[in-house]
Enzyme design. Structure first.
Site, mmCIF file in Angstrom:
data_model
loop_
_atom_site.group_PDB
_atom_site.id
_atom_site.type_symbol
_atom_site.label_atom_id
_atom_site.label_comp_id
_atom_site.label_asym_id
_atom_site.label_seq_id
_atom_site.Cartn_x
_atom_site.Cartn_y
_atom_site.Cartn_z
ATOM 1 N N GLU A 112 0.879 -1.182 0.000
ATOM 2 C CA GLU A 112 0.000 0.000 0.000
ATOM 3 C C GLU A 112 0.914 1.229 0.000
ATOM 4 O OE1 GLU A 112 -3.423 -2.111 2.795
ATOM 5 O OE2 GLU A 112 -1.809 -1.004 3.733
ATOM 6 N N ASP A 141 0.043 -0.003 10.673
ATOM 7 C CA ASP A 141 0.466 -1.292 11.229
ATOM 8 C C ASP A 141 1.800 -1.741 10.651
ATOM 9 O OD1 ASP A 141 -1.362 -1.747 13.147
ATOM 10 O OD2 ASP A 141 -2.617 -3.146 12.014
ATOM 11 N N ASP A 470 -15.429 -6.563 9.738
ATOM 12 C CA ASP A 470 -16.465 -5.582 9.409
ATOM 13 C C ASP A 470 -17.854 -6.220 9.492
ATOM 14 O OD1 ASP A 470 -15.669 -7.166 7.302
ATOM 15 O OD2 ASP A 470 -15.805 -5.624 5.768
HETATM 16 O O1 LIG Z 1 -3.184 -6.020 10.183
HETATM 17 C C1 LIG Z 1 -3.796 -5.256 9.417
HETATM 18 C C2 LIG Z 1 -4.372 -5.683 8.199
HETATM 19 C C3 LIG Z 1 -5.042 -4.759 7.394
HETATM 20 N N1 LIG Z 1 -5.108 -3.461 7.793
HETATM 21 C C4 LIG Z 1 -5.799 -2.473 6.921
HETATM 22 O O2 LIG Z 1 -7.122 -2.908 6.677
HETATM 23 C C5 LIG Z 1 -7.578 -2.425 5.439
HETATM 24 C C6 LIG Z 1 -8.248 -3.550 4.652
HETATM 25 O O3 LIG Z 1 -7.338 -4.604 4.440
HETATM 26 P P1 LIG Z 1 -7.201 -5.333 3.047
HETATM 27 O O4 LIG Z 1 -6.146 -6.336 3.186
HETATM 28 O O5 LIG Z 1 -7.079 -4.294 1.999
HETATM 29 O O6 LIG Z 1 -8.570 -6.099 2.937
HETATM 30 P P2 LIG Z 1 -9.689 -6.005 1.784
HETATM 31 O O7 LIG Z 1 -10.199 -7.369 1.598
HETATM 32 O O8 LIG Z 1 -9.240 -5.285 0.584
HETATM 33 O O9 LIG Z 1 -10.723 -5.094 2.551
HETATM 34 C C7 LIG Z 1 -12.095 -5.335 2.702
HETATM 35 O O10 LIG Z 1 -12.372 -6.419 3.576
HETATM 36 C C8 LIG Z 1 -11.852 -6.286 4.891
HETATM 37 C C9 LIG Z 1 -12.261 -7.527 5.682
HETATM 38 O O11 LIG Z 1 -13.604 -7.759 5.575
HETATM 39 C C10 LIG Z 1 -12.358 -4.996 5.550
HETATM 40 O O12 LIG Z 1 -11.716 -4.827 6.800
HETATM 41 C C11 LIG Z 1 -12.032 -3.813 4.662
HETATM 42 O O13 LIG Z 1 -12.479 -2.608 5.218
HETATM 43 C C12 LIG Z 1 -12.655 -4.053 3.300
HETATM 44 O O14 LIG Z 1 -12.380 -2.980 2.418
HETATM 45 C C13 LIG Z 1 -6.358 -1.833 4.699
HETATM 46 O O15 LIG Z 1 -6.447 -0.422 4.763
HETATM 47 C C14 LIG Z 1 -5.189 -2.344 5.529
HETATM 48 O O16 LIG Z 1 -4.132 -1.445 5.535
HETATM 49 C C15 LIG Z 1 -4.561 -3.029 8.981
HETATM 50 O O17 LIG Z 1 -4.612 -1.859 9.325
HETATM 51 N N2 LIG Z 1 -3.922 -3.947 9.768
#
Ligand SMILES: O=c1ccn([C@@H]2O[C@H](COP(=O)(O)OP(=O)(O)O[C@H]3O[C@H](CO)[C@@H](O)[C@H](O)[C@H]3O)[C@@H](O)[C@H]2O)c(=O)[nH]1
Length: 582
Positions: A112, A141, A470
């Site tokens: 990211e 993180d 979520d």
């Molecule tokens: O240990 C962690 C892992 C992830 N993230 C943040 O969480 C967000 C979502 O993570 P990502 O890996 O991009 O997951 P996605 O599957 O793309 O995200 C969708 O699915 C996730 C799980 O359902 C939700 O938390 C997200 O809001 C939703 O956009 C990103 O901004 C990451 O930077 C953290 O802050 N800490």
């Protein structure tokens, strides 16, 4: 002073719910349901003439029919919400608007890139809402000095960018998108003054990108040599083993009402990590953000965003206020749909979630309300702190607050205020106190802080126990009897980037499927909540549908890819292989 009829239910509503008439869809659903029923009946009646094959077919078809009924129930009474932000000023003066804490999460400066996070933050800092009511908190993180450095540089650029956006009513306030669209225009025509300032902004944004790129190119080992002082806190940190780092990058120090002047607060947080303590991924980060913001600004409303989504509509906060300030019914949260830029033609992997938004989104809007989708969502702080719609007084003793929310007296006090429905505009305690609260903020961001509290357990904060925290958190809120609203303004509220390749889509689908399965086999299964709590029956069916659907998709994508590739003519396959290896 707030206007007299601020919350009066008799005045014209700030939002309305309209039932949708999908008559043709309904007819089709009924026809398919009847055909399915007759097929099942036929199988049952003739089962004794056939062997095990029919039994297997019957069970598969029964499962499909069940899945089908879940889908029909979810879509049966679709509705949509319309919001009227132009009526907001009739109800409440600008200074009477509630404060909002905006959270952005990032976890890895490589996957990211900080420039993406920077754009998200800039778009949020520039939204059309009184700046003294806004605070932006970034959780990192990855504990990356590069992310911190980028945010510091971004805050300098924001001092030019935010006034520019507001002066010219710029529509797209994430600079990377604004400068990449063909015709760069404001909402107020294109004077030569605007053109000049726009060029200047483009140049300044270019400089910001160069600085970040230059810093990205440096070897990590040179960071602690090159960046002393402010960046000394990052020297020798390991990503999974480091103390809390909290930096107030920008504090809006106006003591009195400052209208549109200045910038919102900007705070960087990298919570403490230790190999022996589970960090609970994004849910853990969100709980730390909630606590840190609780002791710093304690806004009654919280917006959360993934770092790869930016605010595409500068009025988003006002749209959310239309729902959250309406007196007729208190909604638990307002979810904006996830939309994406840079889509592949015809969306072959379904990453745009079109069906999910158009049909399922509208369907659940007609039941208890939108699922919480993890990003682009406004929550009431008191809802995240576990309040039910019925016990809305929120009176807790200090002892109780310390037991539920951990040992910080300052946090317990702030939680007490939030639960009683106080806003910081009512208590007016946030101006100029961010730096003073860094010590307490460090305490509540520690990895030990949650050990003797209820954080992450049912009802308190973002829920632990599923990778789709979520959905689990939203389910918990619905289970307590709250409803929610899907708000879909034009232009779309938030835009993000979705995976563009098959394997990346598959990984994402698999993660969602795993998370949803974890919910299904846990004590927080929606079926249990229908009988023991206040989850509506059809909302429960909708949760079951999304669970089944996700698991179905994660298993269907590989097989469909397999079929697709096995039906691709050999000549074209060999061409593709040649292309990819050339
Ligand atoms: O240990 C962690 C892992 C992830 N993230 C943040 O969480 C967000 C979502 O993570 P990502 O890996 O991009 O997951 P996605 O599957 O793309 O995200 C969708 O699915 C996730 C799980 O359902 C939700 O938390 C997200 O809001 C939703 O956009 C990103 O901004 C990451 O930077 C953290 O802050 N800490």
């Amino acid at each position: 002073m707030a206007k007299a009829d601020r919350y009066s239910p008799s005045s014209s509503p700030l939002y309305e719910r309209f039932p949708l008439k999908y008559t043709n869809h309904r007819i089709l659903d009924v026809v398919v349901s009847l055909l399915l029923a007759s097929l099942l009946l036929y199988r049952l009646l003739h089962l004794h003439h056939h062997g095990i094959a029919w039994l297997i077919a019957l069970s598969c078809e029964s499962w499909f029919a069940f899945f089908w009924l879940l889908a029909v129930s979810t879509k049966w009474t679709p509705a949509e919400f319309k919001t009227y932000p132009e009526r907001l000023s009739e109800r409440v003066e600008e200074r009477g608007l509630p404060a909002v804490d905006m959270f952005v999460t990032t976890a890895d400066p490589v996957l990211e890139p900080p420039i993406i996070t920077v754009n998200t933050v800039l778009s949020l800092m520039a939204v059309d809402y009184p700046v003294s009511k806004l605070a932006c908190y970034v959780s990192d993180d990855g504990c990356s000095p590069l992310t911190y450095y980028s945010l510091v540089e971004a805050s300098k650029f924001a001092r030019l960018w935010v006034p520019f956006c507001k002066k010219y009513n710029v529509h797209v306030r994430a600079p990377f998108r604004y400068f990449s669209v063909a015709e760069v225009s404001s909402g107020n025509g294109e004077s030569s003054e605007f053109r000049q300032e726009c060029e200047k902004m483009k140049e300044e944004y270019g400089k910001l990108c160069c600085k970040i790129e230059e810093a990205t190119g440096k070897q990590p080992s040179s960071w602690d040599v090159t960046y002393s002082g402010d960046l000394a806190a990052f020297a020798h940190v390991e990503r999974r083993n480091h103390p809390t780092i909290i930096k107030v990058i920008w504090e809006n120090k106006y003591d009195t009402w400052a209208g549109e002047e200045g910038l919102p607060h900007l705070v960087y947080i990298s919570r403490e990590k230790h190999p022996e303590h589970p960090h609970h991924y994004r849910a853990g980060a969100m709980n730390v953000l909630t606590r840190v913001s609780g002791v710093m600004t304690n806004a009654p409303l919280m917006l959360n965003m993934d770092c790869d989504m930016y605010a595409n509509n500068p009025l988003i906060v006002r749209y959310a206020m239309c729902v959250l300030l309406d007196a007729r019914r208190e909604e638990g949260f307002v979810q904006f749909p996830q939309s994406f830029y840079g889509a592949l033609k015809d969306d072959p992997f379904g990453n745009q979630l079109v069906v999910l938004l158009q049909f399922v989104g509208a369907g659940i809007s007609g039941i208890q309300g939108a699922f919480y989708g993890g990003t682009g969502c406004f929550h009431r702080r008191k809802v995240i702190y576990g309040l039910c719609p019925v016990d809305n007084t929120g009176e807790f003793s200090e002892k109780e607050l310390l037991r539920i929310f951990g040992t910080s007296i300052e946090f317990a006090e702030s939680a007490g205020l939030a639960l009683k429905g106080h806003t910081n505009s009512q208590t007016n305690t946030s101006r100029g106190r961010l730096l003073d609260s860094v010590e307490v903020a460090n305490q509540v961001a520690g990895c030990n802080y949650e050990s003797s509290s209820n954080w992450g357990k049912p009802n308190i904060g973002w829920q632990y126990g599923s990778t789709t925290e979520d959905v689990l958190t939203g389910l918990g809120i619905h289970t307590r009897g709250w409803s929610s609203v899907m708000c879909n303004p034009y232009p779309v509220a938030f835009l993000g980037c979705a995976p563009t390749g098959g394997p990346a889509s598959l990984t994402q689908q698999k993660r969602w499927a795993t998370g949803l399965l974890e919910i299904l086999i846990s004590g927080r299964n929606p079926l249990i909540s229908v009988f023991t709590a206040k989850l509506q029956f059809r909302q429960c069916l909708a949760y079951l549908w999304i669970n089944n659907n996700s698991n179905f998709l994660s298993s269907a994508i590989p097989s469909s890819l397999l079929i697709a590739s096995s039906t691709t003519p050999i000549s074209s396959r060999s061409c593709k292989i040649q292309e990819s290896t050339s």
